[in-house]
Design a protein around this motif. Structure first.
Motif: not given
Length: 211
Positions: A59-80
């Motif tokens: 959604r926002c193209h912010c970098k997140n660790h692969l273990r993160a379940l939600h984006c640190n920037q926009c809070g979108a749910k990420l694929d586990e």
């Protein structure tokens, strides 16, 4: 290439899998730090320094660790299950920063590090033990500095010439307001006479208009 030095930093809790950090020096000129000694199912092994792998939020193209379940920037749910998996089905979450490229080098590093670890465990039980893992100060890198010659600097001297030795006359005093040229005592006396005159005039008119 030879491993000229190995430094060990033991962990405080002996029950943890992470037993120590270590650094290795090659040929007394190149250091690799933050190697880890980990207790595995088949014994201790050496893990290379690594960094966390990240990917970008769709959604926002912010970098997140692969273990993160939600984006640190926009809070979108990420694929586990978005991390790449190896042949054994384990997710690859870290990437080595430095590592050997053949088995001989890996075995050499592991053997040297584990030997230094065993020696460090024995030394840690002696009185006055001091860990040298963080002692990479000025003396350690002294051989990397190029020699230089000390140059003595002389303070600059003032040389007088006919042009610079001319006398500078002070500026003439500028006339100020009249009251500034009057002595202070005279100003005080003039003020006192003015106030006395004003009071006497009031005394002369006192009672005027009263029948």
């Amino acid at each position: 290439m030879e491993i000229s030095e190995v430094r060990i930093k033991l962990m405080d809790d002996p029950h943890e899998r992470l037993q120590a950090f270590c650094s290795i020096t090659f040929d007394s000129c190149f250091v690799i730090r933050d190697l880890k000694i980990i207790q595995g199912a088949k014994g201790s092994f050496v893990a290379m320094p690594s960094r966390k792998l990240t990917d970008r939020c769709p959604r926002c193209h912010c970098k997140n660790h692969l273990r993160a379940l939600h984006c640190n920037q926009c809070g979108a749910k990420l694929d586990e299950d978005r991390a790449i998996k190896d042949n054994e089905g384990r997710a690859k979450l870290y990437a080595d920063i430095a590592h050997p490229i053949n088995s001989d080098c890996r075995e050499l590093i592991q053997r040297k590090v584990l030997e230094a670890y065993e020696d460090e465990v024995v030394r840690a039980k002696e009185p006055g033990y001091c860990c040298t893992y963080d002692d990479y100060g000025e003396d350690h890198f002294a051989t990397l500095r190029e020699p230089y010659e000390e140059v003595e600097f002389e303070a600059p001297r003032l040389v007088r010439t006919p042009e610079t030795s001319r006398r500078i006359e002070p500026a003439a005093a500028q006339p100020g307001p009249p009251h500034q040229n009057v002595p202070a005592a005279a100003r005080v006396n003039a003020t006192s006479r003015s106030e006395t005159r004003h009071v006497s005039e009031q005394d002369d008119n006192f009672g005027a208009g009263i029948d």
